[in-house]
Design an enzyme around this catalytic site. Structure first.
Site, PDB file in Angstrom:
ATOM      1  N   LYS A   8       0.976  -0.907  -0.149  1.00  0.00           N
ATOM      2  CA  LYS A   8       0.020  -0.240  -0.535  1.00  0.00           C
ATOM      3  C   LYS A   8       0.976   1.368   0.332  1.00  0.00           C
ATOM      4  O   LYS A   8       2.284   0.986   0.946  1.00  0.00           O
ATOM      5  CB  LYS A   8      -1.009  -0.375   1.547  1.00  0.00           C
ATOM      6  CG  LYS A   8      -2.185   0.891   1.441  1.00  0.00           C
ATOM      7  CD  LYS A   8      -2.262   0.626   2.505  1.00  0.00           C
ATOM      8  CE  LYS A   8      -3.743   2.063   2.592  1.00  0.00           C
ATOM      9  NZ  LYS A   8      -5.019   1.581   4.221  1.00  0.00           N
TER      10      LYS A   8
ATOM     11  N   SER B 164     -10.134   1.494   3.061  1.00  0.00           N
ATOM     12  CA  SER B 164      -8.463   2.258   1.740  1.00  0.00           C
ATOM     13  C   SER B 164      -7.860   1.600   1.370  1.00  0.00           C
ATOM     14  O   SER B 164      -6.751   1.836   0.433  1.00  0.00           O
ATOM     15  CB  SER B 164      -8.332   3.073   3.180  1.00  0.00           C
ATOM     16  OG  SER B 164      -7.398   2.637   3.926  1.00  0.00           O
TER      17      SER B 164
ATOM     18  N   SER C  39      -9.684  -1.134   7.741  1.00  0.00           N
ATOM     19  CA  SER C  39      -9.398  -1.066   6.217  1.00  0.00           C
ATOM     20  C   SER C  39      -8.355  -2.174   5.183  1.00  0.00           C
ATOM     21  O   SER C  39      -8.417  -2.483   4.565  1.00  0.00           O
ATOM     22  CB  SER C  39      -8.030   0.329   5.558  1.00  0.00           C
ATOM     23  OG  SER C  39      -8.871   1.102   5.447  1.00  0.00           O
TER      24      SER C  39
HETATM   25  N1  GLN Z   1     -12.816   3.601   6.447  1.00  0.00           N
HETATM   26  C1  GLN Z   1     -12.496   4.242   8.014  1.00  0.00           C
HETATM   27  C2  GLN Z   1     -12.056   5.006   7.216  1.00  0.00           C
HETATM   28  O1  GLN Z   1     -12.215   6.094   6.833  1.00  0.00           O
HETATM   29  C3  GLN Z   1     -11.336   2.995   8.409  1.00  0.00           C
HETATM   30  C4  GLN Z   1     -10.136   3.409   7.320  1.00  0.00           C
HETATM   31  C5  GLN Z   1      -8.753   2.427   8.250  1.00  0.00           C
HETATM   32  O2  GLN Z   1      -8.741   1.365   7.862  1.00  0.00           O
HETATM   33  N2  GLN Z   1      -7.929   2.447   7.598  1.00  0.00           N
HETATM   34  O3  GLN Z   1     -11.334   6.225   8.566  1.00  0.00           O
END
Ligand code: GLN
Length: 490
Positions: A75, A150, A174
Site C-alpha cells: 500500500k 482504504s 481498511s
Molecule cells: N473506513 C475507515 C475510515 O475511513 C477505516 C479506514 C482505515 O482502516 N484506514 O477511517
C-alpha cells in the site's frame, strides 16, 4: 487447504520456475488489469532486478527465505527507500521515502519481490477507494463497484490474481472490509503485533499493517515474517512472531455470535450467508453462543472522534516545508502553509482535520475526545465480558456487499457506516480476520460476502488457525472473479 505462496516458493527453490518468470507474469497481469486502478505505480525494473538477484543468491547456495520470489504489493503508505510513498495524496506527490518500514523490510528479507505500490484512499481515510487523489480502484468481481477501502488496490490486486500477497493497513477496517468485498482473506493483528515504524501515521492508536491473501494459510505465513518486536516502534509489543498453530480445529470451539452484528441495516443476503456459515461451523464441531456487545453501536461515532483527533495531529507535519510539493501562496510562511495544504489535501482529509481539531480544542476536549475515550473503554470491556462466554466471535465483516462507485461518495455518514462491524474491533485493539463466506446476487452481479472472526488480545494464532480450519472445509476462498460468469456460459 491452499497456499499460493508456499507453492510458488517450492517451485522457485526446486527450479521448476524462476523468480524472474514469476515477477514477469505478475507485472504482465498488473498491466493486463490496468482498468482496475489497483496500482499507483508498477516497479518493473526494480522487481526484475530483485528477482534476478534472488535467483543468483539461490544458485550460489544462499539459504532461500520463506517467501523466496513471492510477488507482493505494498500500500502507498508504507515507506520503501527510494520509492514514491504518496499515501494516495497530492500533498505527497513525488515524495520518495528515505528509509524502509520495518514490516516492508521483513517481507523483503524473507524474499518477496515488490511489483508496485497500490492505490488507496487518501491517507487511508475511506471505505471505498474513491478518496484516492489519483483515480479510484475497482472491484475485480464487478468493475462498476468499489473494492472497499482504504486498502483498495492491495485487495483488488490479490483478488484479480496479480499478486498472491499484499500489505495494507487497517485503522478501522481498511484491510478486513476490502478483503470481504473482494472475496479474499485479510487479517488485522492485535494492536502492537506488527511494527508501525515507517507506516505513515493516520490514527496512531489504531493503525496496524495487515496482510491480504487468498487463504488464511498465506496470512499465517505472512504473519510469521511480519510480526514481532521492533525497537524502532515503542508501541510494538515485545513478543516473538505469531507462530501458526499446528492444527486448526473447530471441535469444541465456543463461537460467540454478537446480537448487534445482525442488527438493522444488515443486507438480507449477507445475513443469510452468515447464518449458513455459522450453521456450517457448528456442523464442523463449533458450539454457538449468543452474546451481546451493547456499546458496539457507539463504535462508529467513537471511532470518528478518536481517529480524526489523531489524524489532525499526525497530518500537521504536511506543511510544505518538510515533504512533497510546495505552493508559495502570498509569500508569507503562514500563507505558504495554508496554500500548500489547501491545494494538497482532498475534501475528506480536510473534513477530518477540521473535525479532529474541533474535538481536541479547549472547551470541547472533554465533551468529545474525553467522552470518546471513555466509550472506547466500555467497548473493550464488552469484548472482555463476551470472551468469558466464548473463545472467538463470528459475524459479518461488512453490512453490505460492494456498492457502486459514486453511490456513497456524496454522503460521508453513509460511507462511515461501512465501518460499523470493523471499527469496534479496532477500538479494542483485537485481532480479527475476514474470510470469504459465500456470495450474493445483486442486480445481476455475483458479489462476495466476508465473515469476520475476532479473538481476544494476542489470540492472533488462534484466529488464523480457525480461519484455516474453515477454509479446509469450504471452497468459497477458491472462487475467482469471472468463474461464475464462465460457469453460467458453460
Ligand atoms: N473506513 C475507515 C475510515 O475511513 C477505516 C479506514 C482505515 O482502516 N484506514 O477511517
Amino acid at each position: 487447504m491452499s497456499s499460493d505462496t508456499a507453492a510458488l516458493v517450492r517451485a522457485h527453490v526446486s527450479g521448476d520456475r524462476t523468480a524472474v518468470e514469476t515477477a514477469e507474469e505478475s507485472i504482465a497481469a498488473a498491466e493486463a488489469h490496468a482498468e482496475l486502478g489497483a496500482f499507483l505505480s508498477i516497479d518493473r525494473e526494480r522487481a526484475l532486478e530483485r528477482a534476478a538477484a534472488l535467483g543468483d543468491a539461490l544458485a550460489s547456495g544462499t539459504e532461500p527465505g520463506p517467501l523466496h520470489g513471492v510477488p507482493i504489493a505494498f500500500k502507498a503508505n508504507m515507506c520503501r527507500e527510494g520509492v514514491e510513498t504518496n499515501c494516495g495524496s497530492k500533498i505527497l506527490a513525488g515524495y520518495r521515502a528515505p528509509y524502509t518500514a520495518t514490516a516492508v523490510q521483513r517481507m523483503l528479507t524473507a524474499g518477496c519481490v515488490p511489483i508496485g505500490t497500490t492505490n488507496m484512499d487518501e491517507f487511508a481515510m475511506g471505505s471505498s477507494g474513491e478518496n484516492s487523489a489519483y483515480f479510484p480502484a475497482r472491484n475485480p468481481w464487478a468493475h462498476e463497484r468499489i473494492p472497499g477501502g482504504s486498502s483498495s488496490g492491495s485487495a483488488a490486486a490479490v483478488a484479480a490474481g496479480i499478486v498472491p500477497l499484499a500489505l495494507g493497513s487497517d485503522t478501522g477496517g481498511s484491510v478486513r472490509q476490502p478483503a470481504a468485498l473482494c472475496g479474499i482473506s485479510g487479517f488485522k493483528p492485535t494492536y502492537g503485533r506488527v511494527s508501525r515504524y515507517g507506516l505513515v501515521a493516520f490514527g496512531s492508536s489504531l493503525d496496524q499493517i495487515s496482510p491480504l491473501a487468498r487463504s488464511a494459510q498465506d496470512l499465517e505465513l505472512a504473519m510469521l515474517v511480519l510480526s514481532g518486536s521492533d525497537p524502532l516502534d515503542s508501541t510494538c509489543l515485545d513478543l516473538g512472531p505469531v507462530q501458526p498453530e499446528p492444527e486448526g480445529s473447530l471441535a469444541g470451539l465456543k463461537l460467540g455470535v454478537p446480537r448487534e452484528a445482525f442488527a438493522d441495516g444488515l443486507d438480507e443476503g449477507v445475513r443469510i450467508r452468515l447464518e449458513e456459515a455459522i450453521a456450517q461451523l457448528c456442523e464442523l464441531g463449533a458450539e454457538r453462543v449468543d452474546v451481546s456487545l451493547p456499546h458496539a453501536r457507539l463504535a462508529v461515532p467513537t471511532y470518528y472522534v478518536v481517529a480524526t483527533a489523531e489524524a489532525s495531529s499526525n497530518l500537521a507535519r504536511y506543511d510544505g516545508v518538510r515533504y512533497g510539493p510546495r505552493v508559495d501562496g502570498d509569500g508569507t510562511l503562514d500563507g505558504m502553509i495554508s496554500a500548500t495544504r489547501e491545494a494538497g489535501f482532498g475534501a475528506e482529509v480536510k473534513r477530518r482535520i477540521l473535525l479532529g481539531t474541533y474535538v481536541l480544542s479547549s472547551g470541547y476536549y472533554e465533551a468529545w475526545y474525553g467522552r470518546a475515550q471513555r466509550v472506547r473503554a466500555k467497548i473493550l470491556a464488552d469484548y472482555r465480558t463476551a470472551f468469558e462466554a466464548c473463545d472467538l466471535l463470528v459475524g459479518p465483516t461488512s453490512p453490505t456487499p460492494a456498492f457502486r462507485l459514486g453511490e456513497r461518495s456524496e454522503d460521508p455518514v453513509a460511507m462511515y457506516l461501512s465501518d460499523v462491524l470493523t471499527a469496534p474491533v479496532s477500538l479494542a485493539g483485537l485481532p480479527a480476520v475476514s474470510v470469504p463466506a459465500g456470495f450474493v446476487e445483486d442486480a445481476g452481479e455475483t458479489l462476495p460476502v466476508g465473515m469476520q472472526i475476532t479473538g481476544p488480545a494476542l489470540s492472533d494464532a488462534r484466529v488464523l488457525s480457525t480461519a484455516r480450519a474453515w477454509q479446509a472445509a469450504t471452497d468459497h476462498h477458491l472462487a475467482r472473479p469471472g468463474t461464475f460468469a464462465e460457469r453460467a456460459e458453460a
